[in-house]
Design an enzyme around this catalytic site. Structure first.
Site, short mmCIF file in Angstrom:
data_model
loop_
_atom_site.label_atom_id
_atom_site.label_comp_id
_atom_site.label_asym_id
_atom_site.label_seq_id
_atom_site.Cartn_x
_atom_site.Cartn_y
_atom_site.Cartn_z
N THR A 110 0.89 -1.25 0.38
CA THR A 110 -0.48 0.00 -0.02
C THR A 110 1.00 0.99 -0.26
O THR A 110 2.03 0.76 0.36
CB THR A 110 -0.90 0.04 0.98
OG1 THR A 110 -2.02 1.24 1.64
CG2 THR A 110 -0.01 -0.26 2.40
N ASP A 111 -0.21 2.63 -0.57
CA ASP A 111 0.75 3.79 -0.95
C ASP A 111 1.08 3.97 0.32
O ASP A 111 1.59 5.17 1.13
CB ASP A 111 0.48 4.95 -1.10
CG ASP A 111 -0.80 5.28 -1.29
OD1 ASP A 111 -2.11 4.65 -0.11
OD2 ASP A 111 -1.43 6.03 -1.85
N GLU A 112 0.81 3.43 1.81
CA GLU A 112 0.31 4.61 2.42
C GLU A 112 1.38 4.10 3.46
O GLU A 112 1.30 4.52 5.30
CB GLU A 112 -1.09 3.85 4.13
CG GLU A 112 -2.68 3.68 3.48
CD GLU A 112 -3.28 3.01 4.20
OE1 GLU A 112 -3.59 3.68 5.38
OE2 GLU A 112 -4.52 2.85 3.75
N LYS A 122 2.25 -3.60 7.45
CA LYS A 122 3.07 -3.62 5.49
C LYS A 122 3.95 -2.72 5.40
O LYS A 122 4.82 -3.98 4.28
CB LYS A 122 2.00 -3.13 5.08
CG LYS A 122 0.12 -3.62 5.08
CD LYS A 122 0.34 -4.41 4.19
CE LYS A 122 0.04 -4.59 2.87
NZ LYS A 122 0.29 -6.57 2.01
N TYR A 126 -1.70 -0.16 11.15
CA TYR A 126 -1.97 -1.45 9.50
C TYR A 126 -0.52 -1.37 9.05
O TYR A 126 -0.03 -1.97 8.47
CB TYR A 126 -3.29 -1.30 9.00
CG TYR A 126 -3.20 -1.22 7.49
CD1 TYR A 126 -3.13 -2.93 6.62
CD2 TYR A 126 -2.85 -0.44 6.19
CE1 TYR A 126 -2.96 -2.75 5.07
CE2 TYR A 126 -3.24 -0.85 5.16
CZ TYR A 126 -3.39 -1.91 5.21
OH TYR A 126 -2.67 -2.06 3.18
#
Ligand SMILES: NC(=O)c1ccc[n+]([C@@H]2O[C@H](COP(=O)([O-])OP(=O)(O)OC[C@H]3O[C@@H](n4cnc5c(N)ncnc54)[C@H](O)[C@@H]3O)[C@@H](O)[C@H]2O)c1
Length: 345
Positions: free
Chosen positions: A130-132, A159, A155
């Site tokens: 994810t870009d998060e 990741k 989260y």
């Protein structure tokens, strides 16, 4: 190719499975069937030639070894994860277990299988992230593949950890890895705890539409079928050891996104108009990142990939899909946590 796809009963994984089968790949769909899984997402494939479902947990090394040995895949696409930020605030442990330990276990099982096959160069372990992991942007700027990691939620931290493991397994053991980090997905089969299906279903039911804070957080929305297409492109054309950012080139504030969905519903269901009247601002998510935005230069220039759907087109298709598929979403409304406010910290 024969693909081992993890998390293929979830939202994005099932889109990848459906597209891969359509493209003529053989697919082994490995999923533990957690609360977020729904086998209906892949039900039309159950008799497709070359498609197999394996119920297994990515933390279960013995099960993974058996599945690698039984199916002998040419590539792994690893999507299985705990994926909901709000749930990670209430219960981070499952996120560490699945996203970190599970990815480690997948890497070790893949490495052992790959070594047993004579370390073929053509093998791929594609890690989907994810870009998060990059944290938050201010009002300007874009995430590139070189943006330093700065995850802010349990989260995104889990990741980020999994991304580092994958990179290390490539560098240290020579496992042929490729990685991708994408922006927020939306589209058909989206589990009704995430923003867009919540907005559609609450509006349809005349219930308050919750918007965190002032709704000013910005996301770059990616239509899930475009993402699936990008992932199969990265798998087949991506350079070894390289990572690719995938975005929709569709930035919107949450409040504008919600108002657009309400306007689409006004046109399709005038009886409930104006649906905007249901918008209700609620306490913000702790640690809520202000803005994510992807610089798609690498995937566009190196792999020739671009999204095919604008946000307006994608939302129109998505709203129509939920209107046409009540039999899909209704049973999910009774799953634990759905419809509840989670992650208030
Ligand atoms: N949804 C997004 O907007 C988004 C954006 C960027 C990246 N991603 C990443 O894409 C991947 C898929 O996301 P999604 O939205 O489809 O998630 P999802 O929650 O809809 O699906 C996850 C799937 O993984 C399975 N799973 C969970 N734990 C497992 C375990 N221990 N063993 C085997 N299977 C397990 C679940 O049963 C489920 O079917 C994730 O890795 C996520 O981090 C998602």
């Amino acid at each position: 190719m024969k693909l081992l796809i993890t998390g293929g009963a979830g939202f994005i994984g099932s889109a990848v499975v459906r597209l891969a089968v359509r493209q003529g790949h053989e697919v082994v769909n490995l999923d533990a069937l957690t609360y977020a899984a729904y086998l209906e997402n892949v039900a039309p494939l159950s008799n497709a030639p070359g498609y197999v479902f394996e119920e297994a947990d990515i933390r279960d090394r013995a099960a993974l070894d058996r599945i690698f040995e039984a199916h002998r895949p040419d590539a792994v696409m690893h999507l299985a994860a705990e994926s909901h930020v709000d749930r990670s605030i209430d219960g981070p442990s499952a996120f560490i277990d699945t996203n970190v330990t599970g990815t480690y276990t997948m890497l070790e099982a893949a490495r052992s299988y790959w070594a047993g096959q004579g370390r073929p160069d053509m093998f791929r372990f594609h890690h989907i992230s994810t870009d998060e992991v990059f944290g938050t942007l201010g009002e300007t700027g874009l995430f590139t593949e070189d943006t330093p990691y700065a995850p802010n939620s349990p989260y995104s931290a889990s990741k980020a950890a999994s991304d580092h493991l994958v990179r290390a397994w490539g560098e240290t053991y020579g496992l042929p890895v490729v990685m991708s980090n994408c922006s927020n997905n939306y589209g058909p089969y989206h589990f009704p705890e995430k923003l867009i299906p919540v907005v559609i279903l609450n509006a349809l039911h005349g219930q308050p539409i919750p918007v965190y804070g002032q709704g000013l957080n910005v996301r770059d929305w990616l239509y899930v079928e475009d993402h699936a297409d990008a992932l199969l492109t990265v798998l087949s054309k991506g350079a070894l050891g390289r990572s690719y950012n995938i975005g929709g080139e569709n930035e919107a504030t949450n409040i504008d996104l919600v108002k657009t969905i309400c306007a689409i519903l006004d046109a399709k269901k005038p009886g409930g108009a104006p649906h905007e009247r249901l918008i209700t601002f609620v306490a913000d998510r702790p640690g809520h990142d202000l803005r994510y935005a992807i610089d798609p230069t690498r995937i566009r220039d190196e792999l020739g990939w671009r999204p095919s759907v604008t946000l307006e087109e994608g939302l129109e298709r998505t709203v129509q899909w939920y209107l046409d598929n009540e039999a899909w979403w209704r049973p999910l409304l009774t799953r634990a946590g759905v419809g509840e406010r989670l992650g208030t910290g």
